[in-house]
Every structure is written in structure tokens, then in C-alpha cells.
Design a protein around this motif. Structure first.
Motif, PDB file in Angstrom:
ATOM      1  N   ARG A 242     -10.803  11.597  -3.237  1.00 18.28           N
ATOM      2  CA  ARG A 242     -10.533  12.089  -1.874  1.00 18.28           C
ATOM      3  C   ARG A 242     -11.530  11.491  -0.882  1.00 18.28           C
ATOM      4  NH1 ARG A 242     -13.154  16.198   0.700  1.00 18.28           N
ATOM      5  NH2 ARG A 242     -12.119  17.040   2.589  1.00 18.28           N
ATOM      6  N   LEU A 254      -3.566  12.815  -4.864  1.00 15.97           N
ATOM      7  CA  LEU A 254      -4.528  13.912  -4.785  1.00 15.97           C
ATOM      8  C   LEU A 254      -3.819  15.262  -4.815  1.00 15.97           C
ATOM      9  CD1 LEU A 254      -6.817  12.448  -1.981  1.00 15.97           C
ATOM     10  CD2 LEU A 254      -7.298  12.528  -4.435  1.00 15.97           C
ATOM     11  N   THR A 259      -6.044  19.014  -0.376  1.00 15.51           N
ATOM     12  CA  THR A 259      -5.945  18.107   0.774  1.00 15.51           C
ATOM     13  C   THR A 259      -5.072  18.637   1.900  1.00 15.51           C
ATOM     14  OG1 THR A 259      -4.165  16.962  -0.407  1.00 15.51           O
ATOM     15  CG2 THR A 259      -6.384  16.054  -0.597  1.00 15.51           C
ATOM     16  N   ASP A 262      -6.902  18.454   5.146  1.00 16.30           N
ATOM     17  CA  ASP A 262      -7.042  17.078   5.629  1.00 16.30           C
ATOM     18  C   ASP A 262      -5.746  16.597   6.276  1.00 16.30           C
ATOM     19  OD1 ASP A 262      -9.689  16.771   4.642  1.00 16.30           O
ATOM     20  OD2 ASP A 262      -8.884  16.401   2.639  1.00 16.30           O
TER      21      ASP A 262
END
Length: 318
Positions: A242, A254, A259, A262
Motif C-alpha cells: 500500500r 490490496l 484502502t 484512501d
């Protein structure tokens, strides 16, 4: 053969200096205590007490042997107490082995639910790769293995064979998503997956021992027309991949739970379509051996709470 009660008898005689009082302390008749002291003297091979006076004294041999007897009893009692405490603690403990990613993304939400349902219990999680976790289950240092299995069976096919015969329960879902840092427009991935192109794409791979990588390799094997992926970097931890993906160094598959933030902030974007997503099942495997009461209670609770596999699931709460 030495009887530990004889040592305790000698200590009582040394403390009271009187056979009658020592017999009362030891909850035995005076004649019975005398016979046991004589048996100890026979075992040692020398008189241990001087019986010529009303107040009994130890002989020189008795004084020397008393020191050894007292030390032996102290060490034995200490060992017994430690073992009993360890046994009590073991009965109150549930030990998990799991890949690192689940320790970060799954257990923080799941463990509190377990404790709520089971009451006073100590939970411990040991992190390792999947073969290491299976080894802990086999040698009895873990009660359960919690791991990720892909729906295509790539991970199961390469996992240790001993898992094949173990009972398991599904307790949640996860996904591996191909992600890349975005380009200047904030939408287009810098490292995009495509077909029918000769352009190589920088690939951030899992290390060979990482089971998540086995699932990704299986997907890539089923997509022969996919863009050529040039491995730039590998890591056994999703956290490491990551970090590299955020730095714009390549595409990595991932975990979605890791995530989502993100992606919401636009720091990572999908590098491929929905057909590039790998669906994962979070499973709890148990040993066929009898577990501690708390561990067995947990297993029965999970069996009761298990949802039909056709339904999407978050973590199953206990």
C-alpha cells in the motif's frame, strides 16, 4: 521409594520438636508418624532424629537432610502452583493464529464482539504467514487459524494439506482490489490494467510465501491477455505494498477494508474493472482435538451465529 509425605513429616517434627504435636499437625496417629519417620531414615541410611529426650532434636544427618527436604518441598510446591495457575489461565484463554493483514483489518472489530459474548476470557493473536499459522494449529500452540480463502480455491490448493481435514466457519468477507495512485486528473490510474497492449505496467507483488499473492497469481493466470506486469517490488505485508502504491510506484492488489479510506480521499483509484477484483472468504479453522472450554464455547457460538454463505456478510458478531 521416597514418599513426599515423609519429607513433610520431618519438617513438622523439626518445627514442633515433639512427635505428638507433629502427628496432630500432619493429621496422623503418633505411631503412624513414627513409622513414616523410620521409613525415611531407612531410605536416607542414617538416623535423622534423636529420641533420647522428651524434646526431640535432629541429628547432624537430620539437620543436613532437613535443609534439602525444605528446599525440595518449596520447589515442588512452587512448581505445582505455577502449573495450576498456567492451567487456569489456559482454560480462560483463546489463542488465534492469523496472517498479519487480519490482525490489522479484522480482529480489532471482531475481538470485542467475542469478548462481549464469552465474558471473562483472554484473547491472543499470533501473526504469521499461512503455513506458519497452520503449523501453530498442528502443534497445539493455537486453538484457531483465521485466514483468507479465495473463491477460486487458489489459496486452499497451496495451503498446508492439514487444513483440508479441519472444520471451518465463514465469519466475514474481504476483497483484493487492483489499485494505483491517480494521474493529474485525480481519476485515471497511473498504472492501468488493460488488454491487447504491449506496454508493461509496474507491478507491486506479494512475496512468494504470502497467501494473498497466491490468489493474485491465480487471477493473472486466468487472464492471459492482460497487460504485461513487470514486478518492481515485492513484500509479504499488504501495508508495505500500500505504501508503494500510494507513492505511485505501481499497481497492487490490496484489501478493500484497508484502502477504502484512501479511495474515498482520492489517494488510490481502481486500476482495473470489477473482473479484476478477487473475492475472499474470512474463515476460522479449528483443530480436531478437544479445545479448552472457552475455545469450545466460542466454536459453538460461531456455529450458532453462522450465516448462510449465499448472503454477503461483514464480520459475524458473537
Amino acid at each position: 521409594m521416597l514418599d513426599i509425605r515423609w519429607l513433610e513429616d520431618l519438617v513438622a517434627v523439626a518445627e514442633t520438636r515433639n512427635i505428638t504435636r507433629a502427628a496432630e499437625l500432619r493429621n496422623i496417629t503418633q505411631s503412624g508418624l513414627s513409622r513414616r519417620i523410620q521409613s525415611l531414615e531407612h531410605w536416607v541410611g542414617a538416623p535423622l532424629i534423636d529420641r533420647r529426650h522428651a524434646q526431640i532434636d535432629l541429628t547432624d544427618a537430620g539437620t543436613k537432610f532437613l535443609e534439602a527436604a525444605s528446599e525440595t518441598l518449596a520447589r515442588l510446591n512452587s512448581a505445582r502452583l505455577t502449573i495450576r495457575q498456567d492451567k487456569t489461565e489456559r482454560l480462560r484463554q483463546i489463542r488465534f493464529a492469523a496472517p498479519h493483514i487480519l490482525s490489522v483489518s479484522f480482529f480489532p472489530h471482531w475481538l470485542p464482539a467475542i469478548q462481549t459474548g464469552l465474558g471473562s476470557v483472554r484473547l491472543s493473536v499470533a501473526s504469521d504467514n499461512l503455513p506458519g499459522c497452520v503449523g501453530m494449529l498442528r502443534d497445539g500452540t493455537a486453538d484457531f487459524v483465521v485466514c483468507l480463502m479465495d473463491c477460486e480455491g487458489e489459496i486452499a490448493a497451496r495451503a498446508d494439506r492439514s487444513l483440508a481435514g479441519e472444520a471451518w466457519i465463514s465469519v466475514g468477507r474481504e476483497s483484493l482490489v487492483p489499485l494505483s495512485a491517480p494521474g493529474p486528473d485525480g481519476v485515471t490510474p497511473v498504472h492501468a490494467l488493460a488488454t491487447a497492449t504491449s506496454r508493461a505496467v509496474s507491478y507491486l507483488a506479494y512475496s512468494p510465501e504470502c497467501s494473498l499473492g497466491w490468489a493474485v497469481e491465480g487471477l493473472l493466470g486466468r487472464r492471459p491477455a492482460l497487460t504485461h506486469l513487470q514486478t518492481l517490488y515485492d513484500n509479504s505485508l499488504a501495508d508495505g505494498l500500500r505504501t508503494m502504491a500510494l507513492a505511485g510506484l505501481g499497481v497492487a492488489w490490496l484489501p478493500l477494508t484497508m484502502t477504502e479510506g484512501d479511495m474515498m480521499r482520492g489517494r488510490l483509484v481502481r486500476a482495473g474493472g470489477a473482473d479484476m477484483t478477487i473475492d475472499l472468504d474470512i474463515r476460522v479453522y479449528r483443530s480436531q482435538q478437544r479445545l479448552s472450554k472457552k475455545a469450545e464455547d466460542l466454536w459453538q457460538t460461531l456455529l450458532t451465529a453462522q450465516r448462510p454463505r449465499a448472503q454477503p456478510a461483514e464480520a459475524i458478531a458473537v
